[in-house]
Enzyme design. Structure first.
Site, mmCIF file in Angstrom:
data_model
loop_
_atom_site.group_PDB
_atom_site.id
_atom_site.type_symbol
_atom_site.label_atom_id
_atom_site.label_comp_id
_atom_site.label_asym_id
_atom_site.label_seq_id
_atom_site.Cartn_x
_atom_site.Cartn_y
_atom_site.Cartn_z
ATOM 1 N N ASN A 150 0.829 -1.258 -0.017
ATOM 2 C CA ASN A 150 0.344 -0.224 0.138
ATOM 3 C C ASN A 150 1.028 1.505 -0.178
ATOM 4 O OD1 ASN A 150 0.462 -0.194 2.135
ATOM 5 N ND2 ASN A 150 -0.981 0.342 3.576
ATOM 6 N N GLU A 248 3.080 -5.973 12.104
ATOM 7 C CA GLU A 248 2.357 -4.049 12.383
ATOM 8 C C GLU A 248 1.392 -4.753 10.903
ATOM 9 O OE1 GLU A 248 3.179 -1.638 13.461
ATOM 10 O OE2 GLU A 248 5.167 -1.196 14.357
ATOM 11 N N CYS A 282 -2.916 1.858 5.837
ATOM 12 C CA CYS A 282 -4.077 0.542 7.247
ATOM 13 C C CYS A 282 -4.726 1.298 8.540
ATOM 14 C CB CYS A 282 -1.917 0.469 7.672
ATOM 15 S SG CYS A 282 -0.755 0.881 8.733
ATOM 16 N N GLU A 462 7.530 0.434 16.409
ATOM 17 C CA GLU A 462 8.072 0.726 15.672
ATOM 18 C C GLU A 462 8.738 2.141 15.937
ATOM 19 O OE1 GLU A 462 7.092 -0.219 11.621
ATOM 20 O OE2 GLU A 462 8.239 -1.836 11.130
HETATM 21 P P1 NAD Z 1 0.287 -9.532 2.616
HETATM 22 O O1 NAD Z 1 0.238 -9.510 4.165
HETATM 23 O O2 NAD Z 1 -0.457 -10.287 1.529
HETATM 24 O O3 NAD Z 1 1.545 -9.349 2.263
HETATM 25 C C1 NAD Z 1 2.382 -8.297 2.979
HETATM 26 C C2 NAD Z 1 4.236 -9.250 2.931
HETATM 27 O O4 NAD Z 1 4.079 -9.956 3.343
HETATM 28 C C3 NAD Z 1 4.140 -9.491 1.025
HETATM 29 O O5 NAD Z 1 5.216 -8.653 1.036
HETATM 30 C C4 NAD Z 1 3.738 -10.674 1.071
HETATM 31 O O6 NAD Z 1 4.300 -10.995 -0.467
HETATM 32 C C5 NAD Z 1 4.641 -10.921 2.524
HETATM 33 N N1 NAD Z 1 3.363 -12.570 2.672
HETATM 34 C C6 NAD Z 1 2.816 -13.073 2.404
HETATM 35 N N2 NAD Z 1 2.697 -14.481 2.396
HETATM 36 C C7 NAD Z 1 3.974 -14.761 3.554
HETATM 37 C C8 NAD Z 1 4.612 -15.773 4.509
HETATM 38 N N3 NAD Z 1 3.988 -17.107 4.777
HETATM 39 N N4 NAD Z 1 5.343 -15.359 4.629
HETATM 40 C C9 NAD Z 1 5.971 -14.003 4.708
HETATM 41 N N5 NAD Z 1 5.483 -13.072 4.008
HETATM 42 C C10 NAD Z 1 4.657 -13.539 3.327
HETATM 43 O O7 NAD Z 1 -0.682 -8.494 3.052
HETATM 44 P P2 NAD Z 1 -0.527 -6.851 2.087
HETATM 45 O O8 NAD Z 1 -2.043 -7.637 1.400
HETATM 46 O O9 NAD Z 1 0.746 -6.504 1.128
HETATM 47 O O10 NAD Z 1 -0.366 -4.779 2.479
HETATM 48 C C11 NAD Z 1 -2.597 -4.842 3.163
HETATM 49 C C12 NAD Z 1 -2.493 -5.443 4.808
HETATM 50 O O11 NAD Z 1 -1.111 -4.663 5.263
HETATM 51 C C13 NAD Z 1 -3.456 -5.242 5.211
HETATM 52 O O12 NAD Z 1 -4.024 -5.665 6.283
HETATM 53 C C14 NAD Z 1 -3.006 -3.635 6.173
HETATM 54 O O13 NAD Z 1 -3.414 -3.421 7.407
HETATM 55 C C15 NAD Z 1 -1.663 -3.861 6.696
HETATM 56 N N6 NAD Z 1 -0.675 -3.720 6.845
HETATM 57 C C16 NAD Z 1 -0.308 -2.398 7.742
HETATM 58 C C17 NAD Z 1 0.589 -1.965 8.358
HETATM 59 C C18 NAD Z 1 0.887 -1.035 9.818
HETATM 60 O O14 NAD Z 1 1.508 -0.465 9.945
HETATM 61 N N7 NAD Z 1 0.336 -1.875 10.788
HETATM 62 C C19 NAD Z 1 1.168 -0.331 7.541
HETATM 63 C C20 NAD Z 1 0.144 -1.200 6.003
HETATM 64 C C21 NAD Z 1 -0.394 -2.357 5.653
#
Ligand code: NAD
Length: 484
Positions: A150, A248, A282, A462
């Site tokens: 995002n 996060e 997020c 963080e």
């Molecule tokens: P996602 O969890 O699908 O993917 C995030 C990352 O994790 C990607 O690089 C993906 O390739 C990797 N990943 C996926 N499965 C994995 C596994 N089994 N092992 C290791 N890595 C793996 O999330 P997304 O769809 O890319 O992002 C959206 C989500 O991120 C939303 O839920 C949003 O709220 C959250 N988010 C949180 C914050 C925060 O600071 N809390 C900030 C931004 C986004």
């Protein structure tokens, strides 16, 4: 077609297995680059390079580490337009947003930690005349850094900067959905003179490249930002290996508007909180609690403002909302709009794709800003993270009720409270379970403050000293002081 490369041991290299994934521009629906579909062999090579680089990098003077990170920041800044355009093509976000928020923040992250390491203090404690304790903070080794789509370069550098500034080496994986600016960062690292192996960037799928990072025995520390379900899977692997982890995760953030709020600020800011970056931050406020006495009037004005938002080609300056990041994300939003209707909600505006914005974008993943009313705070639409431009308006009668409703989800990332009553603002801030609470503002970030979520929004914090502490290992040295 442009083929991205991994960045391992200071070199740009193709994936060991030779496989690539399509990288789609969400505004057009067309493939515009190929991203390495890396596997455990690529991760192995990256970890080996990071492991070799660690002994020297961890002993490199802070001044020198700082100088290189500052150079990286300068190089990104000097190519701001190029980076912003890449982020827009990769993610679908408006170019104006990439240019004013995403890329400047990536520059700021690097500068923040490059200079923070010049000013960190170490603790010492005197034990009743018997001993002097001091705490050494040592880098932890090879860190695994995994980020989402995002805010691509913004969140990628938010992890890389503190990890390598404090003397660690890293194997970092950007989202496979938005890999381009991470690949450009490799060029910046090379040009800035970052020694080989200090930062390694491995592209690919979470279940393959990401999982190989998380389970690698030489990776001591995992910093992850992404969805709660993924965070749970990562914790299940990393915790029994006694890795240090920071997660996060997702959010379902409340915006709470009391009747005495300054509407000139509360209204436009809660509209921005709902729809900025297509609702894909997020920290977006997706549950809008409005005090009942003003709810009808506020809702009418909110809907009018949402209808004014121009969804359009993200390259055009006049567009205020671009495309959602992927077809999957568009489908997810449509499913939640359908669910809202099933749950008895009324769609006050949006929920549909807009008319085709132009010929270039006729196959893009666009949706109009969507406002829903009439749903209970406990229904699925108001409990689950949608992560799109969808906001649900819920009236409330008093402080206690709104605090209970705000706290009713499994998440606790952020909240905004709008009131001119200072005592009430403090009381509600105290009661709402969120890692960040904004009063009469939204998304105002000071990089020194702890950032992270409560409940299923995450583990750890963080930002500022928290990041420096996370990426270093405290070691206490206790010296007996001589007795007279
Ligand atoms: P996602 O969890 O699908 O993917 C995030 C990352 O994790 C990607 O690089 C993906 O390739 C990797 N990943 C996926 N499965 C994995 C596994 N089994 N092992 C290791 N890595 C793996 O999330 P997304 O769809 O890319 O992002 C959206 C989500 O991120 C939303 O839920 C949003 O709220 C959250 N988010 C949180 C914050 C925060 O600071 N809390 C900030 C931004 C986004």
């Amino acid at each position: 077609m442009h083929q991205l490369t991994n960045y391992i041991n200071g070199e740009k290299v193709p994936p060991a297995g030779g496989a690539y994934l399509d990288n789609i521009n969400p505004a057009t629906g067309a493939v515009f680059s190929k991203v390495p579909d890396s596997d455990a062999a690529d991760v192995e090579a990256a970890v080996a390079a990071a492991d070799r680089a660690f002994p020297i990098w961890s002993k490199t003077p802070a001044d020198e580490r700082s100088r290189i990170l500052l150079r990286m920041a300068d190089l990104i800044e000097s190519r701001l337009d190029e980076f912003a355009r890449a982020e827009t093509d990769d993610n679908g976000k408006c170019l104006s947003l990439a240019r004013t928020v995403d890329i400047p923040r990536a520059v700021k992250n690097l500068r923040f930690f490059a200079t923070a390491i010049l000013h960190t203090q170490s603790e010492s404690h005197v034990t009743d005349g018997q001993a002097l304790n001091y705490t050494l903070r040592k880098p932890r080794g090879v860190c695994g850094l995994i980020s989402p789509w995002n805010l691509p370069l913004y969140l990628f550098t938010w992890k890389i900067a503190p990890a390598i500034a404090t003397g660690n080496t890293a194997v970092a994986k950007p989202s496979e959905v938005t890999p381009v600016t991470a690949a450009m960062l490799a060029d910046v690292a090379i040009e800035a003179g970052l020694p080989a192996g200090v930062l390694n960037i491995v592209h690919g799928l979470g279940a393959k490249a990401g999982a190989a990072i998380v389970s690698h025995p030489k990776i001591t520390t995992i910093s992850f930002t992404g969805g709660t379900v993924t965070g749970r899977a990562i914790a299940a692997v990393a915790a029994p290996m006694f890795k240090k982890i920071s997660l996060e995760l997702g959010g379902k953030n409340p915006t709470i508007v009391f009747a005495d709020a300054d509407m000139k600020k509360a209204l436009p800011t809660s509209v921005r909180a709902a729809f900025a970056n297509q609702g894909q931050i997020c920290l977006c406020g997706s549950r809008l609690f409005v005090e009942r006495s003003i709810c009808d009037d506020f809702t009418a004005k909110f809907v009018a403002a949402a209808k004014q938002i121009r969804v359009g080609d993200p390259l055009e300056e006049s567009s205020a909302m671009g495309a959602l990041v992927s077809k999957a994300q568009l489908d997810k939003v449509s499913q939640y709009v359908a669910l809202a209707k099933e749950e008895g909600g009324e769609i006050l505006c949006g929920g549909e794709p807009p008319a085709p914005v132009n010929d270039r974008c006729k196959n893009g993943y666009f949706v109009q800003p969507t406002v829903i009313a009439g749903l209970s705070h406990s229904c699925r639409v108001n409990q689950e993270e949608i992560f799109g431009p969808v906001v649900s308006i819920i009236p409330f009668d008093d402080e206690k009720q709104v605090i209970d409703m705000a706290n009713s989800t499994p998440y606790g990332l952020s909240a905004s409270i709008w009131t001119e009553n200072l005592n009430r603002a403090h009381r509600v801030a105290e009661g709402v379970q969120s890692g960040t609470i904004w009063i009469n503002t939204w998304l105002l970030r000071d990089l020194r403050v702890p950032f992270g979520g409560m409940k299923q929004s995450g583990v750890g914090r963080e930002g500022g000293d928290e990041a420096i502490r996370f990426f270093t290992e405290p070691k206490n040295v206790c010296i007996a002081t001589p007795n007279d």
